[in-house]
Design a protein around this motif. Structure first.
Motif, PDB file in Angstrom:
ATOM      1  N   ILE A  63       0.831  -1.207   0.000  1.00  0.00           N
ATOM      2  CA  ILE A  63       0.000   0.000   0.000  1.00  0.00           C
ATOM      3  C   ILE A  63       0.869   1.261   0.000  1.00  0.00           C
ATOM      4  N   VAL A  64       1.875   1.303   0.882  1.00  0.00           N
ATOM      5  CA  VAL A  64       2.641   2.542   1.065  1.00  0.00           C
ATOM      6  C   VAL A  64       4.138   2.406   0.829  1.00  0.00           C
ATOM      7  N   GLY A  65       4.625   1.235   0.467  1.00  0.00           N
ATOM      8  CA  GLY A  65       6.035   1.077   0.153  1.00  0.00           C
ATOM      9  C   GLY A  65       6.946   0.867   1.344  1.00  0.00           C
ATOM     10  N   ASP A  66       6.456   1.118   2.542  1.00  0.00           N
ATOM     11  CA  ASP A  66       7.199   0.851   3.766  1.00  0.00           C
ATOM     12  C   ASP A  66       6.183   0.632   4.876  1.00  0.00           C
ATOM     13  N   CYS A  67       6.629   0.592   6.112  1.00  0.00           N
ATOM     14  CA  CYS A  67       5.674   0.457   7.223  1.00  0.00           C
ATOM     15  C   CYS A  67       5.850   1.664   8.133  1.00  0.00           C
ATOM     16  N   PRO A  68       4.950   2.657   8.005  1.00  0.00           N
ATOM     17  CA  PRO A  68       5.050   3.838   8.859  1.00  0.00           C
ATOM     18  C   PRO A  68       5.046   3.451  10.333  1.00  0.00           C
ATOM     19  N   GLU A  69       5.814   4.185  11.126  1.00  0.00           N
ATOM     20  CA  GLU A  69       5.932   3.882  12.553  1.00  0.00           C
ATOM     21  C   GLU A  69       4.569   3.840  13.240  1.00  0.00           C
ATOM     22  N   SER A  70       3.681   4.749  12.888  1.00  0.00           N
ATOM     23  CA  SER A  70       2.371   4.790  13.535  1.00  0.00           C
ATOM     24  C   SER A  70       1.567   3.523  13.247  1.00  0.00           C
ATOM     25  N   VAL A  71       1.711   2.963  12.045  1.00  0.00           N
ATOM     26  CA  VAL A  71       1.024   1.710  11.698  1.00  0.00           C
ATOM     27  C   VAL A  71       1.611   0.571  12.513  1.00  0.00           C
ATOM     28  N   GLU A  72       2.937   0.533  12.591  1.00  0.00           N
ATOM     29  CA  GLU A  72       3.593  -0.533  13.352  1.00  0.00           C
ATOM     30  C   GLU A  72       3.230  -0.475  14.834  1.00  0.00           C
ATOM     31  N   ILE A  73       3.173   0.728  15.392  1.00  0.00           N
ATOM     32  CA  ILE A  73       2.819   0.888  16.806  1.00  0.00           C
ATOM     33  C   ILE A  73       1.428   0.307  17.076  1.00  0.00           C
ATOM     34  N   LEU A  74       0.459   0.615  16.221  1.00  0.00           N
ATOM     35  CA  LEU A  74      -0.900   0.113  16.434  1.00  0.00           C
ATOM     36  C   LEU A  74      -0.982  -1.399  16.226  1.00  0.00           C
ATOM     37  N   LEU A  75      -0.248  -1.934  15.258  1.00  0.00           N
ATOM     38  CA  LEU A  75      -0.234  -3.388  15.067  1.00  0.00           C
ATOM     39  C   LEU A  75       0.411  -4.084  16.268  1.00  0.00           C
ATOM     40  N   GLN A  76       1.474  -3.501  16.807  1.00  0.00           N
ATOM     41  CA  GLN A  76       2.116  -4.080  17.996  1.00  0.00           C
ATOM     42  C   GLN A  76       1.157  -4.043  19.190  1.00  0.00           C
ATOM     43  N   ARG A  77       0.447  -2.945  19.360  1.00  0.00           N
ATOM     44  CA  ARG A  77      -0.511  -2.824  20.471  1.00  0.00           C
ATOM     45  C   ARG A  77      -1.636  -3.841  20.304  1.00  0.00           C
ATOM     46  N   ALA A  78      -2.133  -3.995  19.082  1.00  0.00           N
ATOM     47  CA  ALA A  78      -3.181  -4.982  18.815  1.00  0.00           C
ATOM     48  C   ALA A  78      -2.676  -6.387  19.129  1.00  0.00           C
ATOM     49  N   LYS A  79      -1.424  -6.673  18.778  1.00  0.00           N
ATOM     50  CA  LYS A  79      -0.840  -7.992  19.053  1.00  0.00           C
ATOM     51  C   LYS A  79      -0.749  -8.229  20.551  1.00  0.00           C
ATOM     52  N   ALA A  80      -0.369  -7.203  21.309  1.00  0.00           N
ATOM     53  CA  ALA A  80      -0.266  -7.336  22.764  1.00  0.00           C
ATOM     54  C   ALA A  80      -1.630  -7.639  23.389  1.00  0.00           C
ATOM     55  N   ILE A  81      -2.685  -7.099  22.814  1.00  0.00           N
ATOM     56  CA  ILE A  81      -4.036  -7.328  23.324  1.00  0.00           C
ATOM     57  C   ILE A  81      -4.524  -8.731  22.946  1.00  0.00           C
ATOM     58  N   LEU A  82      -4.348  -9.101  21.684  1.00  0.00           N
ATOM     59  CA  LEU A  82      -4.890 -10.365  21.184  1.00  0.00           C
ATOM     60  C   LEU A  82      -4.040 -11.570  21.553  1.00  0.00           C
ATOM     61  N   ALA A  83      -2.748 -11.381  21.664  1.00  0.00           N
ATOM     62  CA  ALA A  83      -1.839 -12.509  21.916  1.00  0.00           C
ATOM     63  C   ALA A  83      -0.751 -12.074  22.899  1.00  0.00           C
ATOM     64  N   PRO A  84      -1.133 -11.888  24.169  1.00  0.00           N
ATOM     65  CA  PRO A  84      -0.164 -11.381  25.151  1.00  0.00           C
ATOM     66  C   PRO A  84       1.098 -12.237  25.249  1.00  0.00           C
ATOM     67  N   GLU A  85       0.971 -13.527  24.953  1.00  0.00           N
ATOM     68  CA  GLU A  85       2.137 -14.404  25.010  1.00  0.00           C
ATOM     69  C   GLU A  85       3.172 -14.060  23.938  1.00  0.00           C
ATOM     70  N   SER A  86       2.755 -13.352  22.912  1.00  0.00           N
ATOM     71  CA  SER A  86       3.675 -12.973  21.839  1.00  0.00           C
ATOM     72  C   SER A  86       4.088 -11.506  21.946  1.00  0.00           C
ATOM     73  N   ARG A  87       3.863 -10.938  23.093  1.00  0.00           N
ATOM     74  CA  ARG A  87       4.115  -9.514  23.327  1.00  0.00           C
ATOM     75  C   ARG A  87       5.512  -9.070  22.893  1.00  0.00           C
ATOM     76  N   ASN A  88       6.523  -9.885  23.131  1.00  0.00           N
ATOM     77  CA  ASN A  88       7.892  -9.494  22.823  1.00  0.00           C
ATOM     78  C   ASN A  88       8.358  -9.960  21.447  1.00  0.00           C
ATOM     79  N   GLU A  89       7.486 -10.619  20.710  1.00  0.00           N
ATOM     80  CA  GLU A  89       7.829 -11.052  19.355  1.00  0.00           C
ATOM     81  C   GLU A  89       7.720  -9.889  18.382  1.00  0.00           C
ATOM     82  N   THR A  90       8.528  -9.944  17.348  1.00  0.00           N
ATOM     83  CA  THR A  90       8.378  -8.972  16.267  1.00  0.00           C
ATOM     84  C   THR A  90       7.103  -9.316  15.491  1.00  0.00           C
ATOM     85  N   LEU A  91       6.664  -8.390  14.686  1.00  0.00           N
ATOM     86  CA  LEU A  91       5.509  -8.665  13.832  1.00  0.00           C
ATOM     87  C   LEU A  91       5.860  -9.732  12.791  1.00  0.00           C
TER      88      LEU A  91
END
Length: 131
Positions: A63-91
């Motif tokens: 979509i945008v050619g890279d991954c904007p920091e704001s998009v990554e931050i929200l995806l990381q937060r969503a991951k922490a909510i949905l899969a707390p066991e993977s909290r420290n994993e990269t996307l």
């Protein structure tokens, strides 16, 4: 992972648009271990017009050619909510984990989009994480 940063009102709309479009890419076709694949299962650039399945990042990159920091931050937060066991994993690791499903990756995008709606509704900065 990094805490939420301030997101300007206009940026929330742009982030939601990127997340929504990337989710559509994942819904059409999802892959692991490479950014994107063509209809023959060969690895291609996420920006290649032949790409028809995407990893989590590949979908955003398409979509945008890279991954904007704001998009990554929200995806990381969503991951922490949905899969707390993977909290420290990269996307990357989350996308490529054994047993991961397309539905789980779509759910991650859904949660991130939901977070943008909450931020906009509150009219405040992104919620803080509890580190």
């Amino acid at each position: 992972y990094k805490k939420h940063e301030e997101l300007a009102a206009g940026e929330i709309e742009a982030v939601r648009e990127v997340l929504t479009r990337a989710r559509s890419q994942i819904e059409r076709g999802w892959t692991r271990f490479v950014a994107a694949k063509d209809e023959n299962g060969r690895s291609v650039s996420s920006e290649d017009p032949r790409a028809c399945s995407f990893c989590l990042y590949g979908a955003v990159w398409s979509i945008v050619g890279d991954c904007p920091e704001s998009v990554e931050i929200l995806l990381q937060r969503a991951k922490a909510i949905l899969a707390p066991e993977s909290r420290n994993e990269t996307l990357y690791a989350y996308n490529d984990a054994d047993g991961r499903t397309q539905g789980e990756v779509v759910a991650l995008f859904n949660k991130a989009i939901e977070l943008t709606n909450e931020i906009k509704k509150e009219g405040t900065d992104a919620p803080e994480t509890s580190d």
